[in-house]
Design an enzyme around this catalytic site. Sequence first.
Site, PDB file in Angstrom:
ATOM      1  N   ARG A  75       0.825  -1.204   0.000  1.00 51.11           N
ATOM      2  CA  ARG A  75       0.000   0.000   0.000  1.00 51.11           C
ATOM      3  C   ARG A  75       0.860   1.255   0.000  1.00 51.11           C
ATOM      4  O   ARG A  75       0.523   2.252  -0.658  1.00 51.11           O
ATOM      5  CB  ARG A  75      -0.915   0.001   1.243  1.00 51.11           C
ATOM      6  N   HIS A  96      -5.542  -3.978   4.087  1.00 48.42           N
ATOM      7  CA  HIS A  96      -5.395  -2.815   3.212  1.00 48.42           C
ATOM      8  C   HIS A  96      -3.928  -2.420   3.087  1.00 48.42           C
ATOM      9  O   HIS A  96      -3.451  -2.077   1.998  1.00 48.42           O
ATOM     10  CB  HIS A  96      -6.220  -1.645   3.738  1.00 48.42           C
ATOM     11  N   CYS A  97      -3.201  -2.460   4.183  1.00 47.38           N
ATOM     12  CA  CYS A  97      -1.777  -2.109   4.158  1.00 47.38           C
ATOM     13  C   CYS A  97      -0.967  -3.011   3.233  1.00 47.38           C
ATOM     14  O   CYS A  97       0.081  -2.606   2.722  1.00 47.38           O
ATOM     15  CB  CYS A  97      -1.181  -2.201   5.558  1.00 47.38           C
ATOM     16  N   ALA A  98      -1.440  -4.234   3.039  1.00 55.09           N
ATOM     17  CA  ALA A  98      -0.683  -5.241   2.295  1.00 55.09           C
ATOM     18  C   ALA A  98      -1.103  -5.354   0.835  1.00 55.09           C
ATOM     19  O   ALA A  98      -0.599  -6.218   0.112  1.00 55.09           O
ATOM     20  CB  ALA A  98      -0.834  -6.603   2.967  1.00 55.09           C
ATOM     21  N   ASN A 138      -9.263  -1.328   8.306  1.00 47.07           N
ATOM     22  CA  ASN A 138      -8.187  -1.637   7.369  1.00 47.07           C
ATOM     23  C   ASN A 138      -8.587  -2.792   6.443  1.00 47.07           C
ATOM     24  O   ASN A 138      -7.897  -3.795   6.324  1.00 47.07           O
ATOM     25  CB  ASN A 138      -6.902  -1.956   8.134  1.00 47.07           C
TER      26      ASN A 138
END
Length: 385
Positions: free
Chosen positions: A132, A374-376, A323
């Site tokens: 992300r 979401h971060c990944a 997230n």
Amino acid sequence: MISRRRMLTAAAPLLGLGLLGCAPTGSTPATGQAGPAGSTNETDKPVKLNPDRIFNAEWETHQKTFMSWPNRQIWGKDLAYVRDDIAKVARAITQFEEVVMLASPGEEAEARYQCGSGVTVLTLGVDDLWSRDTVPVFVNGAGGLRGVDFNFNGWGNKQQHGNDGGVAKALLAALGMPRIQTPIVAEAGSLETDGQGTLLVTKSSMLNDNRNPGMSLEQLDAGLKDLLGVSKVIWFDGVYGQDITDAHVDSLARFTAPGKVLLDVPGEGAPVDDWSRSSEQARSLLQDSRDANGRAFEIIDLPQPDFSKIRGQDDDFLASYVNFYVANGAVLLPQFGDKKADQRAQGILQDHFPGRKVIALDIDTIASGGGGIHCATHDLPVVAV
């Protein structure tokens, strides 16, 4: 394993690794602290907007999703577990769209084996899994897709990023896509859009000397409007210096549609702290604001789980349902072991994405590193017609 959630005690050793521009250990932001009481945290001064750039909302159609294969230097003894999590997320997304896994030279075979034949592996040097933030921010326009390289610097030089700092440029070269350069340092996890000109950002993740020393809120606001083609930026205060990202917006507030925002709120038994106060400040600001098209915001609470009932018990564990990731035909969100809260979150997401399948996944090792689904992940939108 090095955590993203809290300020890293490992930051000091990294100063000896030859990282360019590392801030001294324990440095604090000289700019961008919370505004005075009653501040709207909005800047509506007229700027010359760029009409040829559209920052798409995540629910718009994707070509594919990019992810990154984590390495041993960052994750150490937890490597096998976090790779299991990443492979699980990748396999779930492939039911709905193509997944491209970025893997460092020599790591491709392991990535292919664990992720399966449905995932495309692209050889490209990476340090960690947080695509992300390292993959460029894609914008649409009359000239097709372009990528904004926001100069990833390890969240203010808190983590090594010898490879991750070059992911945006290298990926755009591999895609044959034009690269938009900017003096602004940011991460896509700090940028949330409705696709219709509204952007949500936390001050702490950008108006901060560890990313943009000497830059004012007005300069950053105007720069983001030009780079992303947005016309309204709403600046939440965020939280300075208590996690490695300096409180990204993608664990605080997310659009589900224009004018509708899911807000991360404390779960049962949660203390009053900087994080809960950040949530309340975001709520207050949204209540007093309008989006780029003059709409009032509908705010929907998305409560965290009860921390006494979840599997992850360490301080770094990110237990935020906000997230989540919106894929073509699906929404992927984490589940944490508090069955009541997990089911409530799934129901809320299903209510707001009725045409998509909601898939809840255990991602405890990713969460223990202070991040989420979401971060990944990082979406590549289709080209605007």
